[in-house]
Design an enzyme around this catalytic site. Structure first.
Site, PDB file in Angstrom:
ATOM      1  CB  CYS A  56      -0.898  -0.009   1.243  1.00 33.03           C
ATOM      2  SG  CYS A  56      -1.902   1.480   1.428  1.00 33.03           S
ATOM      3  CB  CYS A  59      -0.296   2.341   5.655  1.00 31.58           C
ATOM      4  SG  CYS A  59      -0.960   0.737   5.149  1.00 31.58           S
ATOM      5  CB  CYS A 105      -5.013  -0.703   2.493  1.00 35.58           C
ATOM      6  SG  CYS A 105      -3.777  -1.123   3.753  1.00 35.58           S
ATOM      7  CB  CYS A 108      -4.170   2.893   6.077  1.00 34.41           C
ATOM      8  SG  CYS A 108      -3.997   2.766   4.286  1.00 34.41           S
ATOM      9  CG  HIS A 111     -10.220   3.261  -3.878  1.00 36.31           C
ATOM     10  ND1 HIS A 111     -11.319   2.440  -3.976  1.00 36.31           N
ATOM     11  CD2 HIS A 111      -9.798   3.495  -5.143  1.00 36.31           C
ATOM     12  CE1 HIS A 111     -11.558   2.195  -5.265  1.00 36.31           C
ATOM     13  NE2 HIS A 111     -10.655   2.822  -5.990  1.00 36.31           N
ATOM     14  CB  CYS A 130      -9.390  -4.145 -11.546  1.00 35.59           C
ATOM     15  SG  CYS A 130      -9.086  -2.876 -12.773  1.00 35.59           S
TER      16      CYS A 130
END
Length: 147
Positions: A56, A59, A105, A108, A111, A130
């Site tokens: 991510c 984070c 995620c 955190c 998106h 996706c």
């Protein structure tokens, strides 16, 4: 109102909007914190074949491995499975008059993209995660080899 209002889950990493804006670029903030979408076929990792772990960008939580990435030709990086089931969370998304499943995620709440099923890809799960390139950061394996 951010897209995070649809989940009441307490995330391990929590920041105010001002704090997120300070650590993310405007483009990263739009996708990660406001559920935006980067333009198709423009993302950094759409065609990447490097072996490694995708984390991510907000984070640093490890989310996907390169060995689950596949060519879907949809314009965004596609994976058939997350690294572990609890690294992502799923939220029903009814925007734009469609019923989709948003992927975030789990650490955190950022998106990442959407997951689709039953599209007929030759993958072990028949799922296509996706994911926006801008939501991810690739940490190459030490070997630096191509997948």
């Amino acid at each position: 109102m951010s897209h995070h209002d649809t989940s009441d889950k307490p995330y391990a990493v929590q920041r105010t909007d001002e704090e997120w804006r300070a650590v993310l670029t405007p483009a990263e903030y739009k996708v990660l914190r406001q559920a935006g979408t980067e333009p198709a076929f423009r993302g950094e990792y759409t065609d990447t074949k490097t072996k490694g772990v995708y984390s991510c960008r907000a984070c640093g939580t490890e989310l996907f491995r390169s060995d689950t990435k596949f060519e879907s030709h949809c314009g965004w990086p596609s994976f058939y499975s997350p690294l572990a089931g609890d690294t992502v969370e799923y939220i029903e998304d009814r925007t734009f008059g469609m019923k989709r499943v948003e992927v975030r995620c789990a650490n955190c709440g950022s998106h990442l993209g959407h997951v689709f099923e039953g599209e007929g890809y030759d993958t072990p799960t028949d799922q296509r995660y996706c994911i926006n390139s801008i939501s991810l950061r690739l940490e190459p394996d030490d070997s630096g080899q191509q997948a």
